[in-house]
Design an enzyme around this catalytic site. Structure first.
Site, PDB file in Angstrom:
ATOM      1  N   GLU A 150      52.907 -18.057   4.241  1.00  0.00           N
ATOM      2  CA  GLU A 150      53.174 -19.457   3.895  1.00  0.00           C
ATOM      3  C   GLU A 150      52.512 -19.736   2.549  1.00  0.00           C
ATOM      4  O   GLU A 150      51.325 -19.982   2.492  1.00  0.00           O
ATOM      5  CB  GLU A 150      52.566 -20.407   4.948  1.00  0.00           C
ATOM      6  CG  GLU A 150      53.121 -20.251   6.319  1.00  0.00           C
ATOM      7  CD  GLU A 150      54.463 -20.922   6.497  1.00  0.00           C
ATOM      8  OE1 GLU A 150      54.868 -21.738   5.640  1.00  0.00           O
ATOM      9  OE2 GLU A 150      55.115 -20.618   7.498  1.00  0.00           O
TER      10      GLU A 150
ATOM     11  N   ASP B  45      61.541 -26.646   3.296  1.00  0.00           N
ATOM     12  CA  ASP B  45      61.392 -25.315   3.870  1.00  0.00           C
ATOM     13  C   ASP B  45      62.761 -24.681   4.092  1.00  0.00           C
ATOM     14  O   ASP B  45      63.783 -25.247   3.710  1.00  0.00           O
ATOM     15  CB  ASP B  45      60.556 -25.359   5.152  1.00  0.00           C
ATOM     16  CG  ASP B  45      61.263 -26.022   6.323  1.00  0.00           C
ATOM     17  OD1 ASP B  45      62.438 -26.412   6.205  1.00  0.00           O
ATOM     18  OD2 ASP B  45      60.625 -26.134   7.392  1.00  0.00           O
TER      19      ASP B  45
END
Length: 116
Positions: free
Chosen positions: A15, A24
């Protein structure tokens, strides 16, 4: 059991940290280390690295609880860290239904690793 510093580093590896809002892979507004922005949260001016760390710490709470609630067998620290990383990435609901979890709980660690 709790996530180790190496486990947190694993999450950070997958991440990337963004101090500004981005969408995302599912198109959801996200900031920091994969923090999904909830209704009412305003990060329109971005965040600091310290705020990103605080969001990650807060987000790990429900993730750890989710893994703990689903895990029926004892695992090593490395395996636990990997499961937390997976759960953080896909969410508790998807983790609960995952082949990885099912295989870990059945004792099939090789199959779990292959499904990972």
């Amino acid at each position: 059991m709790t996530i180790s510093p190496a486990g947190i580093a694993r999450i950070k590896h997958y991440e990337a940290c963004s101090l500004v809002i981005y969408d995302d892979q599912a198109g959801l507004p996200t900031i920091g280390w994969g923090h999904l922005i909830k209704p009412g949260e305003d990060f329109s001016h971005g965040i600091t690295e310290e705020q990103a760390e605080a969001l990650l710490s807060a987000d790990l709470g429900p993730t750890l609880a989710g893994v703990d609630a689903c895990l029926e067998v004892e695992v090593t620290q490395d395996a636990y860290d990997a499961l937390v990383s997976l759960c953080f990435n896909i969410g508790v609901n998807a983790f609960r239904k995952s082949t990885v979890l099912r295989r870990v709980n059945s004792g099939d660690l090789i199959g779990a690793a292959e499904a990972f």
